[in-house]
Design an enzyme around this catalytic site. Structure first.
Site, PDB file in Angstrom:
ATOM      1  N   ASP A 388      -6.980 -17.325   3.422  1.00 18.78           N
ATOM      2  CA  ASP A 388      -6.369 -16.011   3.622  1.00 18.78           C
ATOM      3  C   ASP A 388      -4.884 -16.151   3.306  1.00 18.78           C
ATOM      4  OD1 ASP A 388      -5.255 -13.653   4.525  1.00 18.78           O
ATOM      5  OD2 ASP A 388      -6.421 -13.581   6.377  1.00 18.78           O
ATOM      6  N   SER A 467       1.807  -3.030  -8.608  1.00 24.49           N
ATOM      7  CA  SER A 467       1.161  -1.723  -8.766  1.00 24.49           C
ATOM      8  C   SER A 467       2.206  -0.697  -9.172  1.00 24.49           C
ATOM      9  CB  SER A 467       0.508  -1.289  -7.453  1.00 24.49           C
ATOM     10  OG  SER A 467       0.123   0.075  -7.503  1.00 24.49           O
ATOM     11  N   TYR A 480       1.149   0.653   1.474  1.00 20.22           N
ATOM     12  CA  TYR A 480       0.756  -0.106   0.283  1.00 20.22           C
ATOM     13  C   TYR A 480       1.874  -0.066  -0.760  1.00 20.22           C
ATOM     14  CZ  TYR A 480      -1.739  -1.238  -4.040  1.00 20.22           C
ATOM     15  OH  TYR A 480      -2.118  -1.780  -5.242  1.00 20.22           O
ATOM     16  N   ALA A 481       2.412   1.136  -1.009  1.00 22.54           N
ATOM     17  CA  ALA A 481       3.482   1.286  -1.997  1.00 22.54           C
ATOM     18  C   ALA A 481       4.714   0.487  -1.591  1.00 22.54           C
ATOM     19  CB  ALA A 481       3.836   2.764  -2.168  1.00 22.54           C
ATOM     20  N   ALA A 482       5.047   0.516  -0.301  1.00 20.34           N
ATOM     21  CA  ALA A 482       6.216  -0.224   0.178  1.00 20.34           C
ATOM     22  C   ALA A 482       6.022  -1.731   0.009  1.00 20.34           C
ATOM     23  CB  ALA A 482       6.479   0.111   1.642  1.00 20.34           C
ATOM     24  N   SER A 483       4.814  -2.216   0.288  1.00 19.64           N
ATOM     25  CA  SER A 483       4.552  -3.652   0.150  1.00 19.64           C
ATOM     26  C   SER A 483       4.650  -4.091  -1.307  1.00 19.64           C
ATOM     27  CB  SER A 483       3.174  -3.997   0.716  1.00 19.64           C
ATOM     28  OG  SER A 483       2.131  -3.413  -0.051  1.00 19.64           O
ATOM     29  N   LYS A 484       4.175  -3.237  -2.216  1.00 14.98           N
ATOM     30  CA  LYS A 484       4.255  -3.571  -3.638  1.00 14.98           C
ATOM     31  C   LYS A 484       5.689  -3.462  -4.155  1.00 14.98           C
ATOM     32  CE  LYS A 484      -0.050  -4.585  -4.483  1.00 14.98           C
ATOM     33  NZ  LYS A 484      -0.445  -5.948  -4.909  1.00 14.98           N
TER      34      LYS A 484
END
Length: 582
Positions: A388, A467, A480-484
């Protein structure tokens, strides 16, 4: 609207525009009559732009009546009929004629009718195929003003007709002339000789299109390299318009019509080309574009192209393209998240090229299936490591096991990631966002930390699968957008820190068919699939590995992702829409 002055209501509505180009220019815009034909994506975008800008007392449209509610101050009327059969008198009431998706014969006929009128009628054609587009402009004898330093200069241009512009001999034209110019002439002639409507070509027509290309090149005494086969293949196979390309081309066309009606600003000189595959940028407008000015003087055809800043980027692309593609045969590659989706198919691509592989994911049984296929495809040896990436010790372990087994590391592919379609305010516990951030951002950071010493020894590469959401917000994907976005900025910084010992490639995959069964994500994908095309994970992976081996710093796949990037940079407002709640 019938008087010489703007009404109080018009002045209030167009206050911002009046401040930009003055009341006189806005008055000319409001009094203008525009004929628009051939409503499809690009032309519809153009119509929205000019109607919202208050252009036209009447916008007459052949074949569509969908614009009536955009601006109550602009009257939209519908005229039914075939443009090529209408008499010269019909066009006399218009100041601008814009036709889209018409045959070459129709373009010539309508342009000639406009030229035979006593008054000057600005004539435009527009054609968008896939992510490519063309605009033609004929303003006849056109006078305008432009700013030069602190003074206003009066200028005059003489434009050739459409027939003259497309009949310019190819031999004298500069080698830097847009390849789309030649390609569009081939497609137009093919459709005309075959009796096809614009856009009716398909991939099955490609052999005959290539044959016609050869004949035209021989007839014009030019090399067939003037028109790349791959470009013609794209034009005949892409019968639908990419919405982001429509927005850019339609916006440019709207801007040009407004400039011409208002009489302010330098117009396009005959042709405008947009190709999302090239990504050319000018220093003034910051858009991917090329101009061809086919001016005819003293019976001699002359061609010029204006590509101020894009020449520099073109040169860099050429130099980079001259480098031999990296051979990964015998090299060692770690791929995280390789049990399914893009990661699985990246493993297959590397296997076909003879690379040693370490496959990492949480589902060991699924990894074994992927590993077996990789061996059959040509990988000399495949290591399977259950792990992981959000766990530091797991990242350290799979890097160490790779070095112990293979003795080196050449590529680290950080592909593992998770997503969740959910409004931010719907998280009942803020800690619920941590798995997304830990997997998408911290996971690649951990793996990269342990891999860097080994990658420096081999002058290897780090690949980060990011992404488009990382630079263009997507509703219900905020975390998700912030992590990418964090991932993108981390690796862009790392590229500078590690250069030249370690290379960094950031990948931007678009809408990919990856077998995800999450119902919320499937619903989100279904919504997006109505706007852009879905690509298979296999096709995406092949393009990504090709880009990695060519040393690209960024890989965006499929091509509409590149258009989305330019659109988000140039006009982010076009990408903002109110998200739907289920």
């Amino acid at each position: 609207m019938d008087g010489d002055e703007l009404t109080e209501q018009e002045t209030a509505l167009y206050d911002r525009q009046i401040r930009v180009w003055g009341a006189g220019a806005q008055r000319r815009l409001s009094k203008s009559h525009v004929l628009v034909s051939g409503i499809k994506g690009t032309v519809a975008e153009f119509c929205k732009n000019i109607v919202l800008a208050g252009v036209g007392k009447t916008v007459a449209e052949i074949c569509c009546d969908s614009l009536k509610d955009f601006n109550p101050m602009v009257h939209v009327s519908i005229e039914k009929g075939d443009l090529s059969t209408l008499g010269v008198d019909f066009f006399e009431k218009f100041d601008v004629v814009v036709i889209g998706y018409s045959s070459r014969a129709t373009k010539k006929a309508v342009n000639e009718k406009c030229r035979n009128l006593a008054k000057r009628v600005a004539f435009y054609t527009v054609d968008c195929r896939g992510s490519c587009g063309e605009i033609f402009v004929d303003l006849q004898n056109y006078k305008y003003t432009k700013k030069k330093l602190d003074e206003t200069v009066e200028c005059e241009l003489t434009f050739p007709s459409f027939e003259e512009a497309v009949s310019v001999p190819w031999k004298p034209m500069p080698r830097r002339t847009a390849k789309l110019y030649f390609a569009m002439r081939v497609i137009e002639l093919f459709e005309e000789t075959e009796g096809r409507k614009p856009g009716e070509c398909s991939l099955s027509d490609l052999p005959r299109v290539l044959k016609l290309k050869k004949e035209l090149c021989e007839g014009n005494s030019v090399s067939e390299n003037h028109i790349p086969d791959i470009l013609l293949e794209r034009l005949v196979s892409n019968n639908t318009e990419f919405p982001p390309a429509c927005a850019i081309i339609g916006g440019i066309l709207g801007q040009e019509v407004i400039k011409v009606i208002s009489g302010k600003g330098e117009p396009l000189k005959n042709f405008f080309y947009f190709d999302a595959e090239d990504g050319k940028v000018t220093s003034e407008q910051k858009k991917a574009q090329e101009y061809i000015n086919c001016s005819l003087a003293s019976g001699e055809a002359e061609s010029q192209m204006f590509m101020p800043f894009s020449i520099f980027f073109k040169l860099l692309q050429f130099i980079r393209g001259c480098k031999e593609s990296e051979k990964v045969n015998g090299k060692v590659v770690i791929i995280t998240g390789s049990s399914s989706g893009i990661g699985e198919h990246l493993a297959y691509e590397y296997a076909r090229r003879g690379a040693y592989l370490t496959l990492v994911a949480r589902r060991e049984d699924r990894l074994q299936v992927v590993a077996d296929r990789c061996r059959k495809l040509g990988s000399p040896d495949v290591a399977v490591v259950r792990g992981d990436v959000s766990v530091i010790k797991d990242c350290k372990r799979f890097v160490q096991e790779t070095i112990s087994r293979f003795g080196r590391l050449d590529h680290l592919v950080n592909n593992a990631g998770i997503a969740e379609a959910k409004f931010f305010e719907d998280y009942s516990e803020i800690s619920d966002v941590l798995p997304i951030v830990n997997t998408n951002f911290w996971g690649p950071v951990y793996a990269t930390h342990f891999a860097i010493p080994h990658l420096k020894k081999t002058k290897g590469k780090i690949i980060a699968v990011a992404s488009p959401a990382g630079w263009s917000g997507v509703p219900r994907m905020s975390i998700y957008a912030a992590s990418k976005a964090a991932m993108i900025n981390f690796y862009e910084t790392l590229r500078i820190e590690l250069h030249p010992q370690v290379g960094v490639t950031i990948v931007f995959p678009g809408l990919i068919e990856n077998g995800n069964t999450n119902p919320d994500l499937l619903a989100e994908k279904q919504d997006w699939s109505q706007v852009v095309a879905i690509e298979s994970a296999a096709e995406c992976a092949k393009a990504v590995v090709n880009g990695i081996c060519r040393g690209k710093t960024f890989v965006a796949e499929p091509s509409w992702v590149r258009v989305l990037f330019w659109l988000s940079a140039i006009c982010p407002e076009l990408l903002i829409s109110k998200p739907k709640r289920n």
